[in-house]
Write an enzyme that holds these catalytic residues in place. Sequence first.
Site, mmCIF file in Angstrom:
data_model
loop_
_atom_site.group_PDB
_atom_site.id
_atom_site.type_symbol
_atom_site.label_atom_id
_atom_site.label_comp_id
_atom_site.label_asym_id
_atom_site.label_seq_id
_atom_site.Cartn_x
_atom_site.Cartn_y
_atom_site.Cartn_z
ATOM 1 N N GLU A 114 50.291 31.568 44.657
ATOM 2 C CA GLU A 114 50.106 32.821 43.913
ATOM 3 C C GLU A 114 51.035 33.925 44.416
ATOM 4 O O GLU A 114 51.560 34.711 43.624
ATOM 5 C CB GLU A 114 48.629 33.240 43.991
ATOM 6 C CG GLU A 114 47.729 32.278 43.216
ATOM 7 C CD GLU A 114 46.234 32.474 43.474
ATOM 8 O OE1 GLU A 114 45.851 33.423 44.185
ATOM 9 O OE2 GLU A 114 45.444 31.653 42.968
ATOM 10 N N HIS A 168 40.673 40.016 42.743
ATOM 11 C CA HIS A 168 40.924 38.575 42.849
ATOM 12 C C HIS A 168 41.312 38.227 44.280
ATOM 13 O O HIS A 168 41.987 39.010 44.936
ATOM 14 C CB HIS A 168 42.083 38.169 41.917
ATOM 15 C CG HIS A 168 42.648 36.813 42.252
ATOM 16 N ND1 HIS A 168 42.085 35.650 41.795
ATOM 17 C CD2 HIS A 168 43.692 36.447 43.052
ATOM 18 C CE1 HIS A 168 42.769 34.609 42.280
ATOM 19 N NE2 HIS A 168 43.751 35.071 43.044
ATOM 20 N N LYS A 228 42.138 44.161 39.978
ATOM 21 C CA LYS A 228 42.226 43.904 38.542
ATOM 22 C C LYS A 228 42.186 45.233 37.762
ATOM 23 O O LYS A 228 41.885 46.286 38.335
ATOM 24 C CB LYS A 228 41.077 42.964 38.153
ATOM 25 C CG LYS A 228 41.198 41.570 38.809
ATOM 26 C CD LYS A 228 39.998 40.703 38.473
ATOM 27 C CE LYS A 228 40.166 39.280 38.961
ATOM 28 N NZ LYS A 228 38.992 38.429 38.613
ATOM 29 N N PHE A 282 35.813 31.281 28.434
ATOM 30 C CA PHE A 282 36.168 32.691 28.619
ATOM 31 C C PHE A 282 37.663 32.899 28.888
ATOM 32 O O PHE A 282 38.088 34.039 29.076
ATOM 33 C CB PHE A 282 35.337 33.312 29.757
ATOM 34 C CG PHE A 282 35.474 32.612 31.093
ATOM 35 C CD1 PHE A 282 36.564 32.835 31.923
ATOM 36 C CD2 PHE A 282 34.511 31.700 31.512
ATOM 37 C CE1 PHE A 282 36.695 32.189 33.141
ATOM 38 C CE2 PHE A 282 34.635 31.043 32.741
ATOM 39 C CZ PHE A 282 35.728 31.287 33.545
ATOM 40 N N ARG A 289 37.729 36.024 50.842
ATOM 41 C CA ARG A 289 36.727 35.599 49.850
ATOM 42 C C ARG A 289 35.354 36.155 50.216
ATOM 43 O O ARG A 289 34.579 36.530 49.348
ATOM 44 C CB ARG A 289 36.662 34.072 49.757
ATOM 45 C CG ARG A 289 37.935 33.406 49.271
ATOM 46 C CD ARG A 289 38.099 33.383 47.781
ATOM 47 N NE ARG A 289 37.150 32.537 47.102
ATOM 48 C CZ ARG A 289 37.179 32.319 45.791
ATOM 49 N NH1 ARG A 289 38.114 32.890 45.036
ATOM 50 N NH2 ARG A 289 36.291 31.562 45.223
ATOM 51 N N TYR A 315 46.062 31.643 36.151
ATOM 52 C CA TYR A 315 44.719 31.098 35.918
ATOM 53 C C TYR A 315 44.756 29.733 35.221
ATOM 54 O O TYR A 315 43.796 29.371 34.540
ATOM 55 C CB TYR A 315 43.896 32.076 35.079
ATOM 56 C CG TYR A 315 43.322 33.233 35.882
ATOM 57 C CD1 TYR A 315 42.482 33.014 36.976
ATOM 58 C CD2 TYR A 315 43.597 34.551 35.537
ATOM 59 C CE1 TYR A 315 41.949 34.070 37.703
ATOM 60 C CE2 TYR A 315 43.055 35.625 36.259
ATOM 61 C CZ TYR A 315 42.229 35.363 37.339
ATOM 62 O OH TYR A 315 41.688 36.412 38.061
ATOM 63 N N ASN A 353 35.460 42.002 37.355
ATOM 64 C CA ASN A 353 34.867 41.965 38.709
ATOM 65 C C ASN A 353 35.814 42.540 39.765
ATOM 66 O O ASN A 353 35.844 42.089 40.896
ATOM 67 C CB ASN A 353 34.359 40.564 39.071
ATOM 68 C CG ASN A 353 35.440 39.504 39.002
ATOM 69 O OD1 ASN A 353 36.616 39.821 38.818
ATOM 70 N ND2 ASN A 353 35.059 38.265 39.172
ATOM 71 N N THR A 377 31.606 35.639 42.461
ATOM 72 C CA THR A 377 32.315 35.911 41.203
ATOM 73 C C THR A 377 31.532 36.870 40.306
ATOM 74 O O THR A 377 32.103 37.799 39.734
ATOM 75 C CB THR A 377 32.566 34.580 40.445
ATOM 76 O OG1 THR A 377 33.270 33.694 41.314
ATOM 77 C CG2 THR A 377 33.376 34.806 39.186
HETATM 78 P P1 IDP Z 1 36.810 33.900 41.461
HETATM 79 O O1 IDP Z 1 37.635 35.066 40.968
HETATM 80 O O2 IDP Z 1 35.567 34.377 42.162
HETATM 81 O O3 IDP Z 1 37.623 32.917 42.268
HETATM 82 P P2 IDP Z 1 36.950 31.957 39.265
HETATM 83 O O4 IDP Z 1 35.900 30.935 38.988
HETATM 84 O O5 IDP Z 1 38.231 31.503 39.879
HETATM 85 O O6 IDP Z 1 36.267 33.111 40.171
HETATM 86 O O7 IDP Z 1 37.241 32.719 37.889
HETATM 87 C C1 IDP Z 1 38.343 33.566 37.772
HETATM 88 C C2 IDP Z 1 37.905 34.819 37.055
HETATM 89 O O8 IDP Z 1 37.436 34.506 35.739
HETATM 90 C C3 IDP Z 1 36.731 35.570 37.689
HETATM 91 O O9 IDP Z 1 37.094 36.371 38.798
HETATM 92 C C4 IDP Z 1 36.223 36.387 36.513
HETATM 93 O O10 IDP Z 1 37.099 37.477 36.249
HETATM 94 C C5 IDP Z 1 36.364 35.363 35.395
HETATM 95 N N1 IDP Z 1 35.150 34.547 35.246
HETATM 96 C C6 IDP Z 1 34.826 33.405 35.883
HETATM 97 N N2 IDP Z 1 33.634 32.933 35.480
HETATM 98 C C7 IDP Z 1 33.182 33.810 34.552
HETATM 99 C C8 IDP Z 1 31.996 33.884 33.757
HETATM 100 O O11 IDP Z 1 31.116 33.020 33.806
HETATM 101 N N3 IDP Z 1 31.877 34.945 32.895
HETATM 102 C C9 IDP Z 1 32.832 35.908 32.807
HETATM 103 N N4 IDP Z 1 33.964 35.869 33.543
HETATM 104 C C10 IDP Z 1 34.143 34.844 34.401
HETATM 105 MG MG MG Z 2 39.291 31.762 41.638
#
Ligand code: IDP
Ligand code: MG
Length: 186
Positions: free
Chosen positions: A163, A152, A20, A68, A96, A60, A149, A102
Amino acid sequence: FLPHLVASMEQVDQTYIMIKPDGVQRGLVGEIISRFEKKGFLLKGLKLFECTKELAEEHYKDLREKPFFPKLIDYITSGPVVCMAWEGVGVVASARKLIGATNPLQAEPGTIRGDLAIQTGSFSEVVFAFGLLKPCKESHSHGKLSCRNVVHGSDSPENGLREIELWFKEGELCQWTQVQAPWLKE
Ligand code: IDP
Ligand code: MG
């Protein structure tokens, strides 16, 4: 039953991994690619890419209703990302695990997010909510973005294929064999 179990264990999957914008800006591209490479997975596609809002929203789409979501789209489109397609037995679940939880604060040490990130930026969200800082393009260069974070990874083999098809054009993926393949697989 047993042949079926063995067959499912040997299922070769593909996953979409994306570094990212914060990972690119922080100079973590080599480090992150290296973790998947050293594990032994097969790299099928790789590019540095600036994605559109439409593509980010499609990627997404399952999170559309989340509070968010607009910030997530703002973050993903704030700078170049590195798109990768990786192949291997169990690659989706394994990637993963390599990536970690996350929330980087909850991600285990040894995982990419656990080792290389701290906060998604929720403090900035509070600051934005009180109108102290504007979430404008200018602020991107200072890292004032939510959802950070660094990486992805697809959450299922089906989403891996979806994807990869979304982020790569025909002709951008390579069919090749690693010389190390016999040392990694039976
Ligand atoms: P993942 O990337 O671990 O699969 P997802 O739930 O699919 O997590 O969410 C996609 C992305 O959205 C996350 O990687 C992060 O960038 C953002 N995200 C998800 N939940 C939160 C949150 O509670 N606060 C801030 N950003 C979030
Ligand atoms: Mg995800």
